[in-house]
Design a protein around this motif. Sequence first.
Motif, short mmCIF file in Angstrom:
data_model
loop_
_atom_site.label_atom_id
_atom_site.label_comp_id
_atom_site.label_asym_id
_atom_site.label_seq_id
_atom_site.Cartn_x
_atom_site.Cartn_y
_atom_site.Cartn_z
N PRO A 63 40.04 34.88 35.51
CA PRO A 63 41.16 36.04 35.18
C PRO A 63 41.25 36.28 33.80
O PRO A 63 41.06 35.52 32.81
N ALA A 65 43.72 36.88 31.98
CA ALA A 65 44.50 36.19 30.87
C ALA A 65 44.09 34.93 30.63
O ALA A 65 44.83 33.97 29.78
N GLU A 222 47.23 40.56 37.37
CA GLU A 222 46.66 40.03 36.06
C GLU A 222 45.87 41.06 35.70
O GLU A 222 45.84 41.41 34.43
#
Length: 361
Positions: A63, A65, A222
């Motif tokens: 992801p 992040a 996200e």
Amino acid sequence: MRTAAVVGTGLIGTSVALALTAQGVTVYLRDTDVTAVRTAAALGGGLAETPPGPVDLAVLAVPPARIGATLRQCQQADLAHSYTDVGSVKEQPLRDIEELGCDVARYIGGHPLAGRERSGPLAARADLFDGRPWVLTPSKETDTETLNRALEMVALCRAVPVVMEPRAHDHAVALVSHAPHLVSALMAARLEGAADTATRLAGQGVRDVTRIAGSDPGLWIEILGANATAVADVLAGLADDLGETIAALRALAAEDEAKRSGGVDGVTGILRRGNAGHARIPGKHGAPAARYEAVPVVVGDQPGELARLFADVGASAVNIEDITIDHSPGRPAGLIELMVDPAAAEGLVHDLRRKGWNVQR
């Protein structure tokens, strides 16, 4: 490229691994989920082991992040000579990478514009990226060798490379991907409390609009969180248009002729703008959008019926440019719309009727 590593064996990571392995690249798989790694390896995506030395390129399929922290860990372990990712946003991960002190010269952002409603390694496909755009976002520090390795990987995955600046990429995907996903979710949310008598009437229109609303909320929070400002800007413009459209629709119901006329103009204007915007979406293989003609055929819901229809269309030497399926509620049949060259439509209708097909035209 002889060796690669894929860090993260979900849908995209495993699909990259399968595509590279099919091209003869030795791929090493990593994931915090041991089961996912074993599944990807069992599918033929590569080796669930540590490489003996730095690989040519590591693909970070995590992801957005987590891209910065994952890159730092991989560079500290000397996993690869160059690194890329498959995150759907590019500015925030690059800022994270710079703040963490990573070697930015050996990193290039990447984003394959391909996916499925399903997730996980079992949904992966080696041909997922065939002919799809794959954006690469080099920074000012990205070295030429890293760019070339990423371009080679895109070619091996049979995708089409598109080089953009990180900010331009994020604004573009906000418009064509992230905001549409929220609009789809908002429309689908209207159905949550709807009466069964209403949802039973659902046809292809609402199915098309809400198709992507079934995706994983955890993943999308996200994605949207990393590109929130750009998405909000797109939705703000949409909100303005919605306000004007609502006012125009209210006017359509007015008794005053002048107001009603203004409502017609307002709704007609938004529909025409929609026509103009839709016409800008590229057609097949990236070519300008083409006009096709629909040939609607009723097909029974039995094994082999769709294959028989396609075979009969092929026997007429007509190419199917696109297809939609509208499932009939309460009946074991569906309406198949075959999109074909307008010049071939009449001949195809004649041939299919002659072969016993129920053509609704």
